[in-house]
Design a protein around this motif. Structure first.
Motif, mmCIF file in Angstrom:
data_model
loop_
_atom_site.group_PDB
_atom_site.id
_atom_site.type_symbol
_atom_site.label_atom_id
_atom_site.label_comp_id
_atom_site.label_asym_id
_atom_site.label_seq_id
_atom_site.Cartn_x
_atom_site.Cartn_y
_atom_site.Cartn_z
ATOM 1 N N HIS A 57 -30.197 21.214 -7.295
ATOM 2 C CA HIS A 57 -29.048 20.306 -7.307
ATOM 3 C C HIS A 57 -29.075 19.318 -8.456
ATOM 4 C CE1 HIS A 57 -27.417 21.960 -3.742
ATOM 5 N NE2 HIS A 57 -28.563 21.841 -3.106
ATOM 6 N N SER A 58 -30.231 19.174 -9.101
ATOM 7 C CA SER A 58 -30.265 18.268 -10.246
ATOM 8 C C SER A 58 -29.826 18.980 -11.529
ATOM 9 C CB SER A 58 -31.673 17.702 -10.413
ATOM 10 O OG SER A 58 -32.574 18.745 -10.722
ATOM 11 N N HIS A 67 -34.405 4.143 -10.568
ATOM 12 C CA HIS A 67 -33.963 2.840 -10.049
ATOM 13 C C HIS A 67 -32.992 3.017 -8.887
ATOM 14 C CE1 HIS A 67 -30.343 2.827 -12.946
ATOM 15 N NE2 HIS A 67 -30.921 3.981 -13.013
ATOM 16 N N THR A 68 -32.848 1.955 -8.106
ATOM 17 C CA THR A 68 -32.077 1.998 -6.871
ATOM 18 C C THR A 68 -30.730 1.305 -7.095
ATOM 19 O OG1 THR A 68 -34.227 1.608 -5.902
ATOM 20 C CG2 THR A 68 -32.366 1.733 -4.394
ATOM 21 N N VAL A 69 -29.682 2.072 -6.892
ATOM 22 C CA VAL A 69 -28.341 1.488 -6.961
ATOM 23 C C VAL A 69 -27.806 1.492 -5.533
ATOM 24 C CG1 VAL A 69 -26.012 1.723 -7.853
ATOM 25 C CG2 VAL A 69 -27.981 2.342 -9.291
ATOM 26 N N THR A 126 -31.318 6.251 -4.510
ATOM 27 C CA THR A 126 -32.235 6.295 -5.651
ATOM 28 C C THR A 126 -31.622 7.166 -6.742
ATOM 29 O OG1 THR A 126 -33.995 6.235 -4.029
ATOM 30 C CG2 THR A 126 -34.628 6.678 -6.316
ATOM 31 N N VAL A 127 -31.433 6.561 -7.880
ATOM 32 C CA VAL A 127 -30.867 7.327 -8.997
ATOM 33 C C VAL A 127 -31.971 7.617 -9.992
ATOM 34 C CG1 VAL A 127 -29.212 7.303 -10.877
ATOM 35 C CG2 VAL A 127 -28.607 6.274 -8.689
#
Lengths: 783, 783
Positions: free
Chosen positions: A243-244, B579-581, B585-586
């Motif tokens: 999925h990435s 980082h966390t938006v 987690t992105v």
């Protein structure tokens, strides 16, 4: 008029002035009847010579048709057609054609979406367009008058042009009436007006060649796309679970990304997500690229190259045979019943007056002598076949004076002689090369050397004479390079800011070093030879650009702007941020919003970027994210079209270079290529006889010209004078030499076919197989 | 031993069994002395025949040298050398050579920096290396024994190998002593061991060709770089005032970016900052790309292509003449003083026993008959020149039984006959193509069709017989494709996850449709023909990869990692943020840190990416930011090296395709290419005579073989039997046909040179110009 006209003795006395061979190869021009007083003849000859004039003109037209590869069915059929033909075949008319076409094309600069500085009101540009279209209508009506209605509607290109004209007319009127522009994709068709211009013959040939190369191209393209589809499906199966990996998430994405991968434009990126997950997935991409890019793409080139080679040879053959037929047609118009075995000087002179009006009397006679290889006063058909090779020669008297300064006083002569010897010496050459090489080292810190070049230029010009100096391509090259370098020096001296960059042209001086090596001479010679064809290929590419630019502007104008594509995968490239970090303003610019279709010029730059194909998917994705995914079709089509043209360009360069190298290998002896040179000697008596002939015809300017030569001969007490005919070698000359053996076969085959055709027509010509053609028979009824 | 030996009557009675021509073209084999009892002869002949055996062996060696293009100065000179030669020239030895070389190369997988899974202790890999090196020493000592010391040190490749061996030895010992690896760039030289293998002859040829193409390549490269420098300076002057343009800020940047622009890899980006400031600056880039990329790069291809063509022809010529000389040498060893005019069957048979040990007695006799074109019992030199063409033929009895099932019972025969007719019919062909086409439409939804292919395969195999079926390249292709598709079906049926992707291979079935069109057949035939050469070119490329991979690992291993290059302009591509938006987690991944030199496999992938040249500057800049800017040299050198190899590959594909097409055009009649076929008839009497001959020589297995054929003849009551010799057409055959006329000239020139050389040597051979060579004279003193 018929050949029989000439049989009347009155006419013959004026018309048939012939040359008789003396055994010494020395000619006398004699009238076969005792010549009447010149004035008398001048008045009497008018009607007969008028008919002959028609023949000359028609023969000249045939020869022109042969040279330009115009088909004979467009040959004017009667006097009215002839008038239209003559009107439509001169440089004034051609220029009008060209300007109209250019005007129409340039209109797209001013029509919305226009280049800001050049925007014009709708009234203005629509009126301009209407005006240009009216001119085209006029041109076409002249053409119809010349061709006749039947031939006109059978001529495909002209019919397409008429149709496009009709569409454009309606559209222009609609724009004027509605007072606003609508979607006008048809503007892309305006190119046809340029393509149809007489001056764009090379572009037409290129287009024809491209279309002829298409079938094999499409075949291999199908193979390419087939593998793309297989790998597309395979890639989708393999990578969609990840999925990435956005590149293979859907089947469509998979195909699009593999298409882009064909151009390598997204390469390591498209592999990275799957490679990060499993290192062995790189095998998929390596196999795909090896098959598609390194094998099939090269095969594509090979197939196109092979087809191209074949087409080039066929084209050469058909042109050669066409020329031959043209010469045969012209020949039939120039012989008389009395002299079936050849053309007399009088008639050749008449032909040349129409074929090359600017040729002077001396050159006409020299052309006759150069053609005439037997010692008879007539040019036989076999001799006449060399017409095109001989008529291009530029004649110059061979000087007994070796140098331009031979006539100067003794002291000056000695000085110049010394310079001449110095300039021609090897030592001087190498000394100069050393200077260039030294300069190569110093170039960035010194400007002094330039003056040395200036001195060299001055020395060479004085030593060789300006004309001789510049007539050599390489010297001309030196001259240009030095000139540029001088300009650079000047800007440096006067500190002219805007032209500062010319300073940098100085290292071009170093190019001269490349002359030293034979391979570079070959390469650069080939380059010079290729240049006209390359230019026409470039123009062809520009015509494709124009079509795509118009279509692009109609669909994509104004849709790309800073920060436009934040939803797409290429958002970064379109970003334009102006944020403050601490107390500094940081501008983050993606710049890609500059690659847009907002006006013609921008479109051209964007299309060039698409041609280079690097990162073209960013432009494609940007536009796609703002429109629909059908836009991709536009970009992919454009890629394939440029691929075709580019492959042709590569094939063309390959062909030209390989041909030249093969030629050089075959003719290793004649390595130094000085063009084609012919030497002819003219005796004073001949000159006098020719002059007499012109006197009879009351051509006073020609008489004066010839008289001058005679005076010169008398002055230098020479019994004869030698003239040199010179022209540069063309590809056609090389081809003739390369295919020497095959050409004989072609001729024989051609002759057999002709004979068969004539027998089919069942003409009772047994003694005289020559039959007057077309215009000739009809002109009799008209005049 | 000398030819005189044969003059003794005892020997002659056993040795010279000759064939006399009967007028009917029917041969009898007769001994010229009344043959003694077979057993008697077997014991008596030993010493004479031993000498003859030496001659056979040497002749066979000459012919092998001719075939492999080994120079004659490496020919073994005495019996000791011969023993070494024989030891070093068999497949066991070759395999040992190859395995040692591969072992050495593969060691780099286990040496630090190693592939994690394959890491070995220093003791282990150093010991392995030492072992392999010792084997190489043994190989080289055998070679020295065969060549002799003087020839050995004159043979350049062997000397380089010895030197590299020496260096490697020292290094391996140092590693063992220090118990730690040091910088070992010299490992890149290990390739030489692979290149020197007998089986890598094609790679050596490729390398030679690459080196021969280098001079013209370098010339044009100089032109390319020259323009790059001029534009670099110009670009610096023009764009350095723009501070938002990082690409031209310094002269070095300017050069580097223009070099990268050569590969188009940074294209629109490098233009954007200046384009944003002044739209006209795009002219600079367009002119640069037009000159460099579209003109000079293509010229480069043209020059290399032309050189390549020339080299190919020269290579063919020298190989042809080398083979001819080899045949002459062998011929001199096989004739006897009595029969100077040719080789008898007995001697040819002896030669073939050494030259092709696996050839059966029947084929040896057929080879003799095929060579012998006059009706004499001797093969003349002129006939013998065809040796290489004839010896490759595979012989098969021409069956009177047309089909493989002719011997079956009547009912079965009729059924199979029906299938045979069906399978051979056009209708069946087209029906199958239709099925394929229909399948093309259904392929994504249906798997049923595959069974149809299975049935077709079954039908064809039974109808044509398995051997005939698979002997056609195209049928074999069908077979493979169907096999793959079947595998796909199986995985689908049994739901085998890891092999799921084979399912997708099913569309390959569609490839069969391409057979329908002639151009595809040409293209695919060329592809099959090219394949071996392509593979060897690929291997050559891999050898370059290996060298660069080793160097890359030594200098750049471990320096690239996530977020490594934050100071460089390509930081984004190396970023790895987590980082966390909101509550998601992105992961922001640049992925380029995966393109590293951390082990051999990674290096190979990275180098492939560099070969594709898209975005390669990101890799270069990443590495450069972590090391020094001198690292760019590595990347640029690699680009130029791959450019050379790739250009050669393109030239090679071009040459092969154009050559084939030209050949096809020249031989339009023989379009369907079934390889080379020769037909020979053998009469029963001949067979009996040959059998007798073998009986005398006590060759029982051969006798049994031949007896079987005679029995067969008697069984079918045939007075004779016809055999077909068949082999596929090679490039050499095509070349012989293409250059037919020139070849005669080459031969004459060659003969003239030979004659001159012989006259120089001043040998008093007037009646017998044949001189025994090398081994032959010396062997006399040894034996």
């Amino acid at each position: 008029m018929h050949l029989e006209d000439c049989e009347s003795p009155v006419e013959r006395s004026c018309c048939l002035i012939e040359l008789d061979a003396n055994d010494g190869g020395n000619y006398d021009i004699v009238n076969d009847v005792s010549s009447p007083a010149a004035g008398d003849c001048c008045s009497r000859q008018s009607s007969a010579s008028h008919n002959w004039e028609m023949n000359y003109q028609e023969a000249a037209i045939y020869l022109q048709e042969g040279e330009n590869n115009d088909k004979f069915f467009t040959h004017p059929k009667d006097a009215k057609a002839l008038a239209a033909y003559l009107f439509a075949h001169n440089h004034l008319f051609y220029l009008m054609e060209l300007t109209t076409a250019l005007l129409l094309l340039l209109l797209s600069l001013c029509e919305a979406p226009a280049v800001p500085m050049l925007r014009l009101g709708i009234y203005v540009h629509a009126t301009l367009e209407l005006f240009a279209l009216v001119v085209v209508v006029f041109e076409l009506s002249m053409k119809m008058r010349w061709l006749g209605f039947h031939t006109y509607i059978k001529h495909k290109r002209t019919m397409v042009k008429t149709f496009v004209l009709f569409v454009q007319f309606i559209e222009a009127i609609v724009v004027l009436v509605r007072q606003t522009s609508h979607v006008r994709v048809t503007r892309a068709l305006r190119c046809i007006f340029l393509v149809d211009c007489r001056y764009c013959g090379a572009v037409r040939r290129n287009l024809r060649q491209i279309f002829q190369s298409l079938p094999p191209f499409i075949d291999i393209l199908a193979l390419l796309l087939f593998f793309m589809v297989i790998f597309g499906i395979l890639g989708f199966y393999l990578f969609s679970p990840n999925h990435s990996d956005p590149y293979f998430s859907t089947l469509e994405n998979s195909f699009v990304n593999l298409f882009v991968l064909l151009t390598t434009s997204n390469f390591p990126d498209v592999m990275m997500p799957s490679y990060a997950r499993n290192p062995w997935s790189c095998v998929f991409f390596i196999v795909y690229l090896s098959i598609e890019l390194y094998f099939i793409m090269n095969l594509l080139l090979a197939v196109v190259f092979d087809t191209f080679n074949d087409i080039e040879k066929k084209k050469f053959k058909s042109l050669l045979l066409h020329k031959r037929t043209a010469i045969q047609h012209a020949y039939r118009l120039l012989i008389t019943k009395q002299n079936l075995s050849g053309i007399s000087f009088k008639h050749l002179e008449g032909l040349l007056r129409f074929y090359k009006p600017r040729m002077c009397a001396r050159d006409r006679y020299l052309t006759f002598k150069a053609l005439n290889q037997s010692n008879t006063p007539l040019v036989s058909l076999k001799d006449f076949y060399n017409f095109y090779e001989v008529v291009g020669l530029k004649w110059k008297a061979k000087r007994n004076r070796e140098h331009w300064f031979d006539d100067l006083p003794r002291t000056a002569f000695l000085i110049f002689k010394g310079i001449n010897i110095l300039v021609k010496s090897q030592a001087f050459q190498y000394a100069m090369y050393t200077v260039v090489a030294v300069n190569g080292i110093w170039i960035l810190v010194e400007t002094f050397m330039l003056q040395v070049y200036g001195v060299e230029l001055l020395l060479k010009t004085t030593g060789l004479g300006p004309i001789e100096y510049l007539s050599s391509g390489w010297n001309f090259f030196d001259f240009l390079v030095t000139l540029f370098a001088f300009l650079g020096l000047l800007t440096l001296a006067f500190n002219m800011e805007p032209f500062y960059f010319i300073v940098v042209l100085r290292p071009i001086q170093l190019l001269r070093l490349f002359k030293l090596k034979k391979r570079y001479r070959n390469v650069l010679d080939t380059m010079f030879e290729l240049f006209p064809r390359m230019a026409s290929l470039g123009l062809t590419l520009l015509i494709f650009y124009y079509c795509f630019a118009i279509v692009g502007m109609e669909f994509f104008a104004g849709i790309v702007y800073p920060n436009c594509c934040n939803t797409s995968t290429v958002a970064d490239s379109y970003r334009w941020l102006n944020h403050t970090v601490g107390n500094k303003t940081v501008v983050e610019e993606g710049y890609y919003y500059l690659n847009n279709f907002d006006n013609v010029l921008n479109s051209f730059v964007t299309l060039f970027e698409l041609t280079v194909v690097n990162d073209w998917y960013i432009i494609m994705e940007g536009v796609t994210s703002q429109t629909s995914h059908w836009s991709r079709l536009y970009f992919m089509t454009f890629y394939i079209v440029t691929m075709v043209v580019m492959t042709i360009i590569v094939a063309f360069i390959l062909e030209a270079f390989v041909f030249r190298m093969n030629y050089m290998r075959k003719n290793q002896d004649s390595e130094e290529d000085n063009g084609i040179v012919l030497e002819k000697e003219i005796f004073k008596e001949e000159m006098v006889a020719v002059t007499e002939l012109y006197k009879i015809n009351c051509a006073t300017s020609e008489v004066a010209q010839l008289q001058k030569i005679i005076t010169q001969m008398i002055k230098y007490e020479q019994p004869s004078m030698v003239f040199l005919g010179r022209r540069s070698r063309t590809k056609s000359d090389l081809s003739i030499k390369m295919y020497e053996e095959e050409i004989q076969e072609w001729y024989e085959e051609h002759a057999r076919k002709e004979e068969y055709r004539q027998r089919q027509e069942d003409l009772p010509f047994s003694n005289n197989p020559l039959k007057p053609l077309g215009l000739r028979q009809r002109s009799q009824t008209v005049i």
